[in-house]
Design an enzyme around this catalytic site. Structure first.
Site, PDB file in Angstrom:
ATOM      1  N   GLU A   2       0.839  -1.207   0.000  1.00 43.79           N
ATOM      2  CA  GLU A   2       0.000   0.000   0.000  1.00 43.79           C
ATOM      3  C   GLU A   2       0.874   1.256   0.000  1.00 43.79           C
ATOM      4  O   GLU A   2       0.550   2.242  -0.659  1.00 43.79           O
ATOM      5  CB  GLU A   2      -0.932  -0.029   1.214  1.00 43.79           C
ATOM      6  CG  GLU A   2      -1.983  -1.145   1.086  1.00 43.79           C
ATOM      7  CD  GLU A   2      -2.827  -1.314   2.332  1.00 43.79           C
ATOM      8  OE1 GLU A   2      -2.224  -1.570   3.404  1.00 43.79           O
ATOM      9  OE2 GLU A   2      -4.050  -1.194   2.252  1.00 43.79           O
TER      10      GLU A   2
ATOM     11  N   GLU B 289      -4.046  -9.420   3.906  1.00 43.99           N
ATOM     12  CA  GLU B 289      -4.755  -9.063   5.135  1.00 43.99           C
ATOM     13  C   GLU B 289      -5.914 -10.000   5.448  1.00 43.99           C
ATOM     14  O   GLU B 289      -6.197 -10.297   6.614  1.00 43.99           O
ATOM     15  CB  GLU B 289      -5.273  -7.621   5.047  1.00 43.99           C
ATOM     16  CG  GLU B 289      -4.207  -6.556   5.205  1.00 43.99           C
ATOM     17  CD  GLU B 289      -3.471  -6.202   3.928  1.00 43.99           C
ATOM     18  OE1 GLU B 289      -3.554  -6.969   2.944  1.00 43.99           O
ATOM     19  OE2 GLU B 289      -2.794  -5.161   3.913  1.00 43.99           O
TER      20      GLU B 289
HETATM   21  N1  3HC Z   1       4.359  -7.717  11.426  1.00 48.24           N
HETATM   22  C1  3HC Z   1       5.109  -8.165  12.454  1.00 48.24           C
HETATM   23  N2  3HC Z   1       5.901  -9.248  12.393  1.00 48.24           N
HETATM   24  C2  3HC Z   1       5.938  -9.904  11.227  1.00 48.24           C
HETATM   25  C3  3HC Z   1       5.184  -9.497  10.112  1.00 48.24           C
HETATM   26  C4  3HC Z   1       4.372  -8.339  10.239  1.00 48.24           C
HETATM   27  N3  3HC Z   1       3.635  -7.871   9.220  1.00 48.24           N
HETATM   28  N4  3HC Z   1       5.421 -10.357   9.105  1.00 48.24           N
HETATM   29  C5  3HC Z   1       6.293 -11.269   9.570  1.00 48.24           C
HETATM   30  N5  3HC Z   1       6.616 -10.986  10.836  1.00 48.24           N
HETATM   31  C6  3HC Z   1       7.590 -11.693  11.682  1.00 48.24           C
HETATM   32  C7  3HC Z   1       7.165 -13.107  12.006  1.00 48.24           C
HETATM   33  O1  3HC Z   1       6.310 -13.144  13.121  1.00 48.24           O
HETATM   34  C8  3HC Z   1       8.496 -13.773  12.271  1.00 48.24           C
HETATM   35  O2  3HC Z   1       8.892 -13.370  13.556  1.00 48.24           O
HETATM   36  P1  3HC Z   1       9.787 -14.313  14.466  1.00 48.24           P
HETATM   37  O3  3HC Z   1      11.068 -14.512  13.732  1.00 48.24           O
HETATM   38  O4  3HC Z   1       9.899 -13.571  15.729  1.00 48.24           O
HETATM   39  O5  3HC Z   1       8.998 -15.592  14.606  1.00 48.24           O
HETATM   40  C9  3HC Z   1       9.422 -13.087  11.270  1.00 48.24           C
HETATM   41  O6  3HC Z   1       8.755 -11.869  10.920  1.00 48.24           O
HETATM   42  C10 3HC Z   1       9.706 -13.877  10.032  1.00 48.24           C
HETATM   43  O7  3HC Z   1       8.481 -14.319   9.490  1.00 48.24           O
HETATM   44  P2  3HC Z   1       8.355 -15.740   8.751  1.00 48.24           P
HETATM   45  O8  3HC Z   1       8.885 -16.800   9.624  1.00 48.24           O
HETATM   46  O9  3HC Z   1       6.958 -15.845   8.282  1.00 48.24           O
HETATM   47  O10 3HC Z   1       9.382 -15.507   7.564  1.00 48.24           O
HETATM   48  P3  3HC Z   1       9.271 -15.879   6.039  1.00 48.24           P
HETATM   49  O11 3HC Z   1      10.506 -15.372   5.433  1.00 48.24           O
HETATM   50  O12 3HC Z   1       8.877 -17.306   5.872  1.00 48.24           O
HETATM   51  O13 3HC Z   1       8.039 -15.019   5.457  1.00 48.24           O
HETATM   52  C11 3HC Z   1       6.637 -13.107   5.097  1.00 48.24           C
HETATM   53  C12 3HC Z   1       8.052 -13.617   5.429  1.00 48.24           C
HETATM   54  C13 3HC Z   1       6.249 -13.570   3.687  1.00 48.24           C
HETATM   55  C14 3HC Z   1       6.651 -11.594   5.161  1.00 48.24           C
HETATM   56  C15 3HC Z   1       5.651 -13.695   6.103  1.00 48.24           C
HETATM   57  O14 3HC Z   1       6.128 -13.446   7.411  1.00 48.24           O
HETATM   58  C16 3HC Z   1       4.262 -13.143   6.046  1.00 48.24           C
HETATM   59  O15 3HC Z   1       3.459 -13.575   5.255  1.00 48.24           O
HETATM   60  N6  3HC Z   1       3.969 -12.154   6.898  1.00 48.24           N
HETATM   61  C17 3HC Z   1       2.654 -11.614   7.033  1.00 48.24           C
HETATM   62  C18 3HC Z   1       2.436 -10.542   6.026  1.00 48.24           C
HETATM   63  C19 3HC Z   1       1.117  -9.886   6.270  1.00 48.24           C
HETATM   64  O16 3HC Z   1       0.140 -10.501   6.622  1.00 48.24           O
HETATM   65  N7  3HC Z   1       1.087  -8.575   6.033  1.00 48.24           N
HETATM   66  C20 3HC Z   1      -0.094  -7.808   6.228  1.00 48.24           C
HETATM   67  C21 3HC Z   1      -0.037  -7.167   7.547  1.00 48.24           C
HETATM   68  S1  3HC Z   1      -1.543  -6.368   7.942  1.00 48.24           S
HETATM   69  C22 3HC Z   1      -1.438  -4.900   7.154  1.00 48.24           C
HETATM   70  O17 3HC Z   1      -0.511  -4.610   6.463  1.00 48.24           O
HETATM   71  C23 3HC Z   1      -2.584  -3.988   7.423  1.00 48.24           C
HETATM   72  C24 3HC Z   1      -2.635  -2.849   6.509  1.00 48.24           C
HETATM   73  O18 3HC Z   1      -3.394  -3.145   5.384  1.00 48.24           O
HETATM   74  C25 3HC Z   1      -3.251  -1.630   7.184  1.00 48.24           C
END
Ligand code: 3HC
Length: 697
Positions: A105, A125
């Site tokens: 975004e 999301e």
């Molecule tokens: N916020 C906080 N922590 C996050 C995060 C996030 N958005 N995304 C990942 N992390 C953290 C994980 O909890 C993990 O922490 P840890 O090492 O303490 O356990 C670390 O980052 C690594 O994550 P993964 O083990 O999942 O690492 P990968 O390399 O396999 O994957 C990723 C990385 C593809 C970014 C995956 O973590 C993922 O899919 N994350 C979620 C992304 C997501 O859902 N984003 C949307 C957030 S909501 C949002 O943006 C709202 C907005 O629209 C207003």
């Protein structure tokens, strides 16, 4: 400051720097806004590049800040995007690796976007029970069209940057940069430094979709798929708003939806699952840098359903497997089933023939233990009988190389005892797969008294490679999952004695969100399986009462769908459960024998007893240290037992209900004279947390 500011000649570079994935927490957001202001105040700066340090452009909003004051602390994500919209110098997002959620975004609010090949682009999301809340639902359709955006926003699935960049008419990416991304981005920024007016996604019109009824079709498709989750339908509404409303009204509509969703229990449950899954792999006493043992060759003992399914996991991950059996005909049968499973995937178009050929080329079979002597990991999946396990482990101890990991897939037996059959108990561990083992995500890792730390670190790592959610359990009867399930099953039986019918219990459980109630599950899995285990229980634990109804059902040959009758009747060749007069009679006979006058039982009580009986056992499991954390128990139930995801697992559900209320309900159940009243005594941990107003998680 979680974003850095640097000058590269006449271009300012703002680098998001909040490891591990540059989540847009408060400090990072401030860093971007301050960096933009600095760049605008500096007359030598002609353009700005925003990029991400480390392994991501940005993984989105910092999920850990949700429902805390930090999430809305100024500047929030909207303020960041507004600052970008108001930029008077061109801002270029330089995207690599991962641009998700708020990260995408933010990029969509920049004037230009350049991207490295192979980057994963997503608005995920919905998987957290929310929708993109920083303009994603309004901006993405303007650059990718309604069809692609709707698909991405409703599914949350990532798309590869190069595929999106090739789409006809797309305005998401201005350039794909092969080679050094920052250098490419700087060059691009200089090319556009004098552009006037600056392009902004908010000024584009959403192109109308080819088919006007796309929104209705998507809503209809989501009806069953999105059961229990409010977010997917609201995603559709928001994308529709991108077509029908002006930009500012669309943003306001999106904001309202986001604020509603972020407060729902469903979203909290999904976020709990997101972190729970990642936390489960961390063992407090096993350092993250523990050296791992090499796992390049796997042997599986037993070519039955479990052995075959287990082998498929490793073949899918490119790890060679040798399956060992005692007789050629067992091997032939097992390998035949394995092949058929794969071929069915090919027939459905889920697997390419050449991929299947590659996987099968990694598979060998043998009747001779000598052939697995050099295996790095051996997984025993033979008959669930301690004498048989003893034979196998003694043999493994004799032939398999020192340093190999010897694992048992036992679902009930004592892993310490199994380890004692060898002279190397430190190398023995339980790896409890769930059937079908190639599909179910859960892997219960049973840590024996003597299991070495590097064995634990290695199997947790292997679990990740084969895409399992590994949860560690200590040694106890039934481990985490089956030990709790026993209470659930016992309650289901007592409910029949007291006045409920199998169909009422199933319906109530299904309305709660289980895919199938306990009796339909029994009919599907085979009631004889539970009967076999109960018979052992009757001698092992004579004080643990079960209703006799289940035994009589089995004595009548009602094993379930496979015998055409079980808790329900079935028409030949059909799976539709039909209430059974015979079963009703069995139930009534048992009520009479126990002198019970049946009563009307509410669906609420049914669900409460099924679920809170598990929670009470879960509390004991936590207290005994069998599970490390309440969230581990939830992960077991979400990934291995079909517990409704939108409720976040049994312990999370108890937290959401309120532990004081759970205790009060249990006290109520205790008044029921027919039930196992001692059982409903709240576990000390549960009672303590409830009294202190605390939660499990
Ligand atoms: N916020 C906080 N922590 C996050 C995060 C996030 N958005 N995304 C990942 N992390 C953290 C994980 O909890 C993990 O922490 P840890 O090492 O303490 O356990 C670390 O980052 C690594 O994550 P993964 O083990 O999942 O690492 P990968 O390399 O396999 O994957 C990723 C990385 C593809 C970014 C995956 O973590 C993922 O899919 N994350 C979620 C992304 C997501 O859902 N984003 C949307 C957030 S909501 C949002 O943006 C709202 C907005 O629209 C207003």
């Amino acid at each position: 400051m979680s974003a850095t500011y640097e000058l590269h000649g006449d271009v300012a570079v703002i680098t998001l720097n909040n490891p591990p994935v540059n989540g847009l927490g408060h400090a990072t957001r401030s860093g971007v806004v301050e960096g933009l202001a600095k760049a605008h105040a500096d007359a030598t700066v002609k353009a700005v590049v925003i990029t991400g340090a480390g392994k991501a452009f940005s993984g989105g909003a910092d999920i850990r800040e949700f429902n805390t004051p930090k999430a809305s602390a100024k500047p929030d994500l909207h303020d960041v995007n507004t600052a970008l919209d108001n930029a008077t110098k061109p801002v270029v997002a330089a995207i690599h690796s991962v641009a998700m959620g708020g990260g995408l975004e933010l990029a969509l609010s920049c004037n230009y976007r350049v991207v490295a090949p192979g980057a994963q682009i997503a608005l995920p999301e919905v998987k957290l029970g929310i929708l993109p809340g920083a303009g994603g639902t309004q901006r993405l359709p303007r650059v990718l069209g309604v069809e692609t955006s709707l698909n991405m926003i409703v599914s949350g699935e990532p798309a590869k940057s190069e595929a999106l960049a090739k789409a006809a008419g797309q305005k998401l990416f201005d350039r794909v940069i092969e080679g050094d991304l920052l250098q490419g981005a700087l060059a691009f920024a200089r090319e556009v430094a004098a552009a006037k007016p600056l392009p902004r996604v908010r000024d584009l019109k959403t192109p109308p979709p080819a088919s006007a009824d796309i929104f209705e079709t998507t809503r209809a498709a989501l009806k069953t798929k999105a059961r229990g989750f409010p977010a997917p339908l609201r995603c559709v509404d928001a994308v529709e708003a991108a077509l029908n409303k002006g930009f500012d009204d669309g943003i306001e509509f999106e904001r309202q939806q986001f604020e509603f969703l972020v407060g729902t229990n469903e979203s909290k449950a999904l976020r709990h699952a997101f972190f729970g899954e990642r936390t489960a792999s961390k063992l407090p006493d096993v350092p993250e840098d523990t050296p791992l043992r090499k796992i390049e060759k796997v042997a599986v003992i037993g070519a039955g359903t479990m052995g075959g399914g287990i082998s498929m996991n490793f073949l899918n991950a490119g790890i060679p497997v040798t399956i060992l059996e005692t007789k050629q005909e067992f091997l032939d049968r097992g390998l035949g089933v394995l092949r058929k499973n794969y071929e069915a995937q090919v027939a459905k178009g889920k697997l390419k023939q050449e991929v299947l050929d590659k996987r099968l080329a990694l598979l060998t079979s043998t009747l001779d233990y000598a052939a697995i002597a050099d295996a790095d990991l051996v997984i025993e999946a033979v008959y669930e009988d301690i004498a048989v396990k003893e034979q196998v482990f003694k043999k493994l101890d004799e032939v398999v190389r020192q340093g190999a990991i010897l694992a048992s897939n036992t679902s009930t037996l004592d892993v310490d005892k199994i380890a004692s059959f060898t002279k190397r108990p430190q190398d023995v561990v339980g790896l409890h797969f769930f059937s079908p083992a190639n599909v179910m995500r859960l892997l219960e890792v049973v840590r024996g008294k003597a299991t070495a730390k590097d064995v634990m670190a290695t199997v947790m790592n292997v679990a990740k490679k084969i895409k399992k959610v590994a949860v560690v359990s200590g040694v106890c009867d039934g481990f985490i999952g089956n030990r709790m399930l026993e209470q659930y099953t016992r309650q289901a039986g007592f409910l029949l004695e007291e006045g409920a019918s199998p169909q009422q219990v199933d319906k109530a459980a299904e309305a709660f969100g289980f895919a199938m109630g306990p009796f339909r599950v029994g009919d599907l899995a085979g009631n004889d399986v539970g009967w076999y285990i109960r018979k052992r229980r009757y001698t092992e634990k004579p004080n643990l009462r079960y209703t006799k109804i289940g035994d009589v059902v089995c004595e009548r040959g009602r094993f379930g769908q496979k015998t055409g009758k079980g808790w329900y009747d079935y028409e030949a060749g059909k799976r539709e459960p039909i209430p059974s007069a015979e079963v009703q009679q069995i139930i009534e006979d048992e009520r009479k024998a126990r002198g019970i006058t049946p009563r009307q039982i509410s669906d609420e009580e049914i669900v409460g007893r099924l679920v809170f009986s598990m929670v009470n056992e879960g509390a004991k499991i936590l207290e005994e240290g069998i599970a490390l954390r309440a969230s581990d128990i939830d992960m077991v139930y979400l990934t291995g037992y079909g517990f409704p995801l939108f409720r976040g697992g049994p312990m999370f559900h108890a937290d959401t209900t309120g532990l004081a209320k759970v205790v009060a309900l249990m006290k109520d159940y205790q008044k029921n004279p027919n039930d196992d009243t001692a059982f409903w005594e709240p576990a000390p941990l549960l009672a303590k947390l409830a009294a202190e107003g605390k939660t499990f998680n």
